[in-house]
Motif scaffolding. Structure first.
Motif, PDB file in Angstrom:
ATOM      1  N   PHE A 263     -22.608  -6.993 -41.950  1.00 31.55           N
ATOM      2  CA  PHE A 263     -23.224  -7.975 -42.710  1.00 31.55           C
ATOM      3  C   PHE A 263     -22.968  -9.356 -42.212  1.00 31.55           C
ATOM      4  O   PHE A 263     -21.883  -9.339 -41.229  1.00 31.55           O
ATOM      5  N   ARG A 264     -23.586 -10.233 -42.544  1.00 33.67           N
ATOM      6  CA  ARG A 264     -23.369 -11.642 -42.033  1.00 33.67           C
ATOM      7  C   ARG A 264     -21.757 -12.242 -42.593  1.00 33.67           C
ATOM      8  O   ARG A 264     -21.518 -11.509 -43.632  1.00 33.67           O
ATOM      9  N   PRO A 265     -21.047 -12.947 -41.732  1.00 36.56           N
ATOM     10  CA  PRO A 265     -19.718 -13.296 -42.417  1.00 36.56           C
ATOM     11  C   PRO A 265     -19.948 -14.049 -43.784  1.00 36.56           C
ATOM     12  O   PRO A 265     -19.097 -14.040 -44.501  1.00 36.56           O
ATOM     13  N   GLU A 266     -20.906 -14.787 -44.082  1.00 30.49           N
ATOM     14  CA  GLU A 266     -21.177 -15.554 -45.312  1.00 30.49           C
ATOM     15  C   GLU A 266     -21.115 -14.524 -46.338  1.00 30.49           C
ATOM     16  O   GLU A 266     -20.588 -14.727 -47.502  1.00 30.49           O
ATOM     17  N   THR A 267     -21.527 -13.265 -46.194  1.00 35.42           N
ATOM     18  CA  THR A 267     -21.796 -12.201 -47.227  1.00 35.42           C
ATOM     19  C   THR A 267     -20.392 -11.843 -47.847  1.00 35.42           C
ATOM     20  O   THR A 267     -20.233 -11.603 -48.811  1.00 35.42           O
ATOM     21  N   ALA A 268     -19.648 -11.588 -46.652  1.00 39.10           N
ATOM     22  CA  ALA A 268     -18.247 -11.112 -47.215  1.00 39.10           C
ATOM     23  C   ALA A 268     -17.507 -12.169 -48.028  1.00 39.10           C
ATOM     24  O   ALA A 268     -16.928 -11.892 -49.086  1.00 39.10           O
ATOM     25  N   TYR A 269     -17.539 -13.309 -47.664  1.00 42.07           N
ATOM     26  CA  TYR A 269     -16.826 -14.605 -48.329  1.00 42.07           C
ATOM     27  C   TYR A 269     -17.425 -14.730 -49.653  1.00 42.07           C
ATOM     28  O   TYR A 269     -16.777 -14.946 -50.813  1.00 42.07           O
TER      29      TYR A 269
ATOM     30  N   SER B 144     -15.326 -17.559 -37.736  1.00 39.08           N
ATOM     31  CA  SER B 144     -15.722 -16.685 -38.900  1.00 39.08           C
ATOM     32  C   SER B 144     -14.743 -15.569 -39.428  1.00 39.08           C
ATOM     33  O   SER B 144     -14.573 -15.386 -40.429  1.00 39.08           O
ATOM     34  N   ASP B 145     -14.381 -15.171 -38.354  1.00 43.25           N
ATOM     35  CA  ASP B 145     -13.028 -13.961 -38.543  1.00 43.25           C
ATOM     36  C   ASP B 145     -11.785 -14.511 -39.197  1.00 43.25           C
ATOM     37  O   ASP B 145     -11.361 -13.800 -40.046  1.00 43.25           O
ATOM     38  N   LEU B 146     -11.470 -15.681 -39.019  1.00 42.36           N
ATOM     39  CA  LEU B 146     -10.492 -16.149 -39.496  1.00 42.36           C
ATOM     40  C   LEU B 146     -10.909 -16.543 -41.238  1.00 42.36           C
ATOM     41  O   LEU B 146     -10.003 -16.447 -42.201  1.00 42.36           O
ATOM     42  N   ILE B 147     -11.796 -17.083 -41.244  1.00 36.96           N
ATOM     43  CA  ILE B 147     -12.387 -17.365 -42.805  1.00 36.96           C
ATOM     44  C   ILE B 147     -12.395 -16.321 -43.649  1.00 36.96           C
ATOM     45  O   ILE B 147     -12.112 -16.228 -44.859  1.00 36.96           O
ATOM     46  N   ILE B 148     -12.907 -15.117 -42.804  1.00 36.24           N
ATOM     47  CA  ILE B 148     -12.865 -13.743 -43.869  1.00 36.24           C
ATOM     48  C   ILE B 148     -11.749 -13.248 -44.143  1.00 36.24           C
ATOM     49  O   ILE B 148     -11.612 -12.829 -44.963  1.00 36.24           O
ATOM     50  N   SER B 149     -10.841 -13.554 -43.083  1.00 34.72           N
ATOM     51  CA  SER B 149      -9.252 -13.085 -43.439  1.00 34.72           C
ATOM     52  C   SER B 149      -8.929 -13.429 -44.464  1.00 34.72           C
ATOM     53  O   SER B 149      -7.822 -13.140 -45.135  1.00 34.72           O
TER      54      SER B 149
ATOM     55  N   LEU C   2      -5.666 -11.559 -37.013  1.00 36.87           N
ATOM     56  CA  LEU C   2      -5.805 -10.073 -36.981  1.00 36.87           C
ATOM     57  C   LEU C   2      -6.265  -9.117 -38.034  1.00 36.87           C
ATOM     58  O   LEU C   2      -6.305  -8.018 -37.913  1.00 36.87           O
ATOM     59  N   ALA C   3      -6.343  -9.686 -39.196  1.00 35.30           N
ATOM     60  CA  ALA C   3      -6.651  -9.179 -40.381  1.00 35.30           C
ATOM     61  C   ALA C   3      -7.754  -8.331 -40.399  1.00 35.30           C
ATOM     62  O   ALA C   3      -8.230  -7.453 -41.001  1.00 35.30           O
ATOM     63  N   HIS C   4      -9.316  -9.165 -39.867  1.00 35.96           N
ATOM     64  CA  HIS C   4     -10.347  -8.519 -40.013  1.00 35.96           C
ATOM     65  C   HIS C   4     -10.712  -8.084 -38.712  1.00 35.96           C
ATOM     66  O   HIS C   4     -11.053  -8.801 -37.694  1.00 35.96           O
ATOM     67  N   VAL C   5     -11.142  -6.939 -38.529  1.00 36.56           N
ATOM     68  CA  VAL C   5     -11.494  -6.163 -37.260  1.00 36.56           C
ATOM     69  C   VAL C   5     -12.849  -5.821 -37.469  1.00 36.56           C
ATOM     70  O   VAL C   5     -13.335  -4.953 -38.433  1.00 36.56           O
ATOM     71  N   LYS C   6     -13.621  -6.182 -36.651  1.00 40.62           N
ATOM     72  CA  LYS C   6     -15.113  -5.604 -36.661  1.00 40.62           C
ATOM     73  C   LYS C   6     -15.368  -4.249 -36.045  1.00 40.62           C
ATOM     74  O   LYS C   6     -14.485  -3.763 -35.229  1.00 40.62           O
ATOM     75  N   GLN C   7     -15.944  -3.381 -36.951  1.00 38.00           N
ATOM     76  CA  GLN C   7     -16.155  -2.007 -36.863  1.00 38.00           C
ATOM     77  C   GLN C   7     -17.570  -1.547 -36.333  1.00 38.00           C
ATOM     78  O   GLN C   7     -18.663  -2.526 -36.770  1.00 38.00           O
ATOM     79  N   LYS C   8     -17.873  -0.829 -35.502  1.00 37.24           N
ATOM     80  CA  LYS C   8     -18.999  -0.407 -35.027  1.00 37.24           C
ATOM     81  C   LYS C   8     -19.872   0.435 -36.092  1.00 37.24           C
ATOM     82  O   LYS C   8     -19.248   1.268 -36.930  1.00 37.24           O
ATOM     83  N   LYS C   9     -21.081  -0.159 -36.149  1.00 38.27           N
ATOM     84  CA  LYS C   9     -22.008   0.337 -37.241  1.00 38.27           C
ATOM     85  C   LYS C   9     -22.320   1.787 -37.215  1.00 38.27           C
ATOM     86  O   LYS C   9     -22.945   2.138 -36.110  1.00 38.27           O
ATOM     87  N   LEU C  10     -22.096   2.494 -38.219  1.00 35.96           N
ATOM     88  CA  LEU C  10     -22.509   3.953 -38.098  1.00 35.96           C
ATOM     89  C   LEU C  10     -23.613   4.140 -39.185  1.00 35.96           C
ATOM     90  O   LEU C  10     -23.814   3.163 -40.079  1.00 35.96           O
ATOM     91  N   GLN C  11     -24.121   5.522 -38.911  1.00 39.40           N
ATOM     92  CA  GLN C  11     -25.125   5.713 -40.119  1.00 39.40           C
ATOM     93  C   GLN C  11     -24.184   6.074 -41.583  1.00 39.40           C
ATOM     94  O   GLN C  11     -23.121   6.660 -41.260  1.00 39.40           O
ATOM     95  N   PRO C  12     -24.830   5.678 -42.343  1.00 39.98           N
ATOM     96  CA  PRO C  12     -24.033   5.915 -43.828  1.00 39.98           C
ATOM     97  C   PRO C  12     -23.801   7.363 -44.062  1.00 39.98           C
ATOM     98  O   PRO C  12     -24.476   8.159 -43.810  1.00 39.98           O
ATOM     99  N   ILE C  13     -22.626   7.550 -44.486  1.00 39.60           N
ATOM    100  CA  ILE C  13     -22.135   8.934 -44.919  1.00 39.60           C
ATOM    101  C   ILE C  13     -22.154   8.875 -46.412  1.00 39.60           C
ATOM    102  O   ILE C  13     -22.058   8.008 -47.063  1.00 39.60           O
ATOM    103  N   PRO C  14     -22.121  10.044 -46.862  1.00 41.54           N
ATOM    104  CA  PRO C  14     -22.203  10.446 -48.362  1.00 41.54           C
ATOM    105  C   PRO C  14     -21.017   9.765 -48.776  1.00 41.54           C
ATOM    106  O   PRO C  14     -19.924   9.837 -48.544  1.00 41.54           O
ATOM    107  N   PRO C  15     -21.051   9.135 -49.950  1.00 42.89           N
ATOM    108  CA  PRO C  15     -19.784   8.437 -50.580  1.00 42.89           C
ATOM    109  C   PRO C  15     -18.911   9.834 -51.256  1.00 42.89           C
ATOM    110  O   PRO C  15     -19.223  10.860 -51.085  1.00 42.89           O
TER     111      PRO C  15
END
Length: 309
Positions: A91-97, A208-213, A272-285
């Motif tokens: 998602f966009r960084p604005e969404t997280a904040y 952006s990473d800092l703000i999200i953190s 260091l708190a917010h680490v971007k993760q590679k997008k994967l296909q959604p898995i069953p919750p």
């Protein structure tokens, strides 16, 4: 929010190339030619400064939130989950904040049932869903949004009801002032009037990473979005508050707040708190499900909080 109502198409018809350029050199060239543009932005940025004052949490509500250790601990877990889902879907960084802003506004004014884990999880899903609907052009289904090992799984109608309570708590003002309303302006100011920047897109990404953190550290609720944005830009460019004439940013930026935010970012190692993760296909919750029938409850929003009936 009911399926009985048709959903209007509110999206614009621009193609992505008309909105965002992936060419860093083009971005830098345009960035250094924004001085005239900045003068036109002065009136609008003033209105943003005015709005951030109105949307800051009141001291009484902030003290109430910080005075409850159990809520602070639960909030930390909720925010961590929300940021994992945010990274999962890229998602966009604005969404997280924005999602965490909704969460804090609700927690500061309402009391969730004690001894239960699902009310805060439900609130987290609702806040993240609302923020995604405000900021994203493509939003996962409410069931698909509940990934990254949530403790409970909620039916869409249950989440939708919680969304209504959150919106009511916000007095239907879902457009909130965040550091992202300032960060582009501050980067442009720093580049044009202060220290030339070689790669504005990289500075924005770091800021952006800092703000999200900062969402993970409740102490940042003490500071206005403009101060958080200014501190993040300075951290992202490896500069010091004492070495900067903060008038570069704007005369209404409060240096003492920026310095405290800057130091807090360094102390908590937010970078260091917010680490971007590679997008994967959604898995069953999670297989643990919470539905209206299983819970046997409904929420009512009163001044005293969310109650179980």
């Amino acid at each position: 929010m009911s399926s009985d109502y048709s959903t209007p198409n509110l999206y614009c018809n621009e193609v992505s190339d008309d909105v965002v350029s992936s060419n860093a050199e083009t971005c830098d060239q345009d960035f250094h030619a924004t001085l005239d543009f900045l003068s036109d932005e002065e009136s609008s940025i003033i209105s943003v400064f005015d709005s951030e004052i109105d949307q800051m949490l009141e001291l009484e509500l902030l003290h109430r939130l910080r005075g409850n250790p159990s809520i602070i601990s639960a909030r930390k877990d909720a925010v961590n989950w929300m940021l994992k889902v945010h990274a999962y879907y890229q998602f966009r960084p604005e969404t997280a904040y924005l999602s965490v802003n909704y969460l804090d506004c609700f927690l500061s004014s309402h009391t969730l049932p004690k001894g239960k884990g699902w009310p805060l999880q439900l609130l987290s899903v609702a806040c993240l869903a609302l923020a995604a609907k405000m900021e994203e052009t493509s939003v996962p289904l409410l069931l698909d949004l509940q990934v990254k090992e949530p403790r409970f799984l909620f039916q869409p109608k249950t989440v939708q009801r919680m969304e209504l309570f959150v919106m009511s708590n916000l007095k239907w003002r879902l457009r909130r002032t965040t550091p992202f309303d300032f960060v582009h302006y501050f980067i442009a100011k720093l580049s044009c009037l202060g220290s030339p920047l070689k790669d504005c897109s990289q500075v924005f990404s770091r800021a952006s990473d800092l703000i999200i953190s900062t969402c993970q550290v409740i102490d940042f609720l003490d500071y206005p979005p403009s101060s958080i944005a200014a501190a993040a830009v300075l951290c992202a460019t490896d500069q010091y508050v004492d070495d900067q004439e903060l008038g570069y940013f704007h005369k209404r930026v409060r240096k003492e707040f920026v310095k405290k935010c800057y130091n807090l970012m360094k102390q908590t190692k937010c970078i260091l708190a917010h680490v971007k993760q590679k997008k994967l296909q959604p898995i069953p919750p999670s297989t643990v499900g919470v539905t209206d029938a299983a819970i046997g409850i409904s929420f009512n929003v009163h001044k005293t909080g969310v109650t179980r009936t």
